[in-house]
Write a protein that holds these residues in place. Structure first.
Motif, short mmCIF file in Angstrom:
data_model
loop_
_atom_site.label_atom_id
_atom_site.label_comp_id
_atom_site.label_asym_id
_atom_site.label_seq_id
_atom_site.Cartn_x
_atom_site.Cartn_y
_atom_site.Cartn_z
N ASP A 132 59.02 -24.14 3.60
CA ASP A 132 58.86 -22.85 2.92
C ASP A 132 57.75 -22.93 1.87
O ASP A 132 57.93 -22.52 0.72
CB ASP A 132 60.19 -22.42 2.29
CG ASP A 132 60.20 -20.95 1.89
OD1 ASP A 132 59.57 -20.13 2.58
OD2 ASP A 132 60.82 -20.63 0.86
N ALA A 133 56.60 -23.47 2.28
CA ALA A 133 55.48 -23.64 1.35
C ALA A 133 55.04 -22.30 0.75
O ALA A 133 54.57 -22.27 -0.39
CB ALA A 133 54.31 -24.31 2.06
N ARG A 134 55.20 -21.22 1.46
CA ARG A 134 54.81 -19.90 0.95
C ARG A 134 55.90 -19.26 0.10
O ARG A 134 55.70 -18.22 -0.50
CB ARG A 134 54.43 -19.00 2.11
CG ARG A 134 53.17 -19.53 2.81
CD ARG A 134 52.76 -18.77 4.03
NE ARG A 134 52.66 -17.35 3.79
CZ ARG A 134 52.64 -16.44 4.76
NH1 ARG A 134 52.69 -16.83 6.00
NH2 ARG A 134 52.55 -15.17 4.48
N GLY A 135 57.09 -19.87 0.05
CA GLY A 135 58.15 -19.39 -0.83
C GLY A 135 58.89 -18.16 -0.35
O GLY A 135 59.58 -17.51 -1.13
N GLU A 136 58.82 -17.84 0.91
CA GLU A 136 59.47 -16.63 1.42
C GLU A 136 60.99 -16.72 1.39
O GLU A 136 61.66 -15.76 1.01
CB GLU A 136 58.96 -16.33 2.84
CG GLU A 136 57.49 -15.97 2.85
CD GLU A 136 56.88 -15.91 4.23
OE1 GLU A 136 57.57 -16.27 5.22
OE2 GLU A 136 55.70 -15.52 4.33
N VAL A 137 61.55 -17.86 1.77
CA VAL A 137 63.01 -18.01 1.73
C VAL A 137 63.47 -18.12 0.28
O VAL A 137 64.49 -17.53 -0.09
CB VAL A 137 63.47 -19.22 2.58
CG1 VAL A 137 64.99 -19.37 2.54
CG2 VAL A 137 62.98 -19.08 4.02
#
Length: 178
Positions: A132-137
């Protein structure tokens, strides 16, 4: 002798101290209410809706969160550079093994680039690890700091959100299984 002078007016100092006190007070509960349910905006309908998403695993496969429905679940939010997360990885793996088939455990790596997340996640136990590198979760569940948990009941309702030590996490999971 070294003398340090504060360049802040007394009223500004009081405002800063009040802001720090409010911030620390807000952090104290870690999202927990007296009845074990999650505090804040996550009501029952929203908690179930949170499981309507997909994400990528560290291996690049698609993870469908709807597969978590029907069993209690523990989402462990970690960062690869976090010393606390590294220390917890062994007992989260043991928890996943202890409750295999009864509780879903999912690691959610974030706060770094995918390469670092994949590297650390590949060393953690045999349960799904999300990249979740983009932080969506993290954003979906309102997680703002690493080494946090979201504990869901079998209907997908959030029962706890925040930091837990090993015995407290095990106790909360055992309560959901019994």
């Amino acid at each position: 002798m070294l003398t340090i002078r504060w360049c802040v007016r007394p009223t500004a100092t009081a405002s800063i101290l009040l802001a720090v006190a409010l911030l620390l007070g807000a952090c104290g509960g870690a999202g927990q209410t007296g009845d074990g349910s999650a505090a804040g905006p996550a009501d029952q309908a929203a908690a179930v809706a949170n499981l309507d998403f997909t994400a990528k695993t560290i291996a690049g496969a698609t993870f469908d969160a709807r597969t978590l429905k029907g069993k209690p679940a523990v989402l462990w939010f970690w960062a690869p550079w976090c010393a606390t997360c590294r220390a917890q990885s062994g007992w989260v793996s043991a928890l996943a093994e202890k409750y295999a088939g009864k509780v879903n455990v999912v690691g959610v790596g974030g706060l770094d680039e995918s390469g670092a997340i994949r590297e650390f996640g590949s060393k953690v136990g045999a349960f799904p690890q999300l990249d979740d590198a983009r932080g969506e979760v993290w954003t979906r569940f309102g997680v703002v700091a690493q080494s946090s948990y979201v504990v869901l009941d079998s209907d997908g309702r959030i029962r706890f959100q925040g930091y837990l030590d090993s015995p407290e996490l095990d106790k909360r999971v055992a309560e959901l299984v019994s």
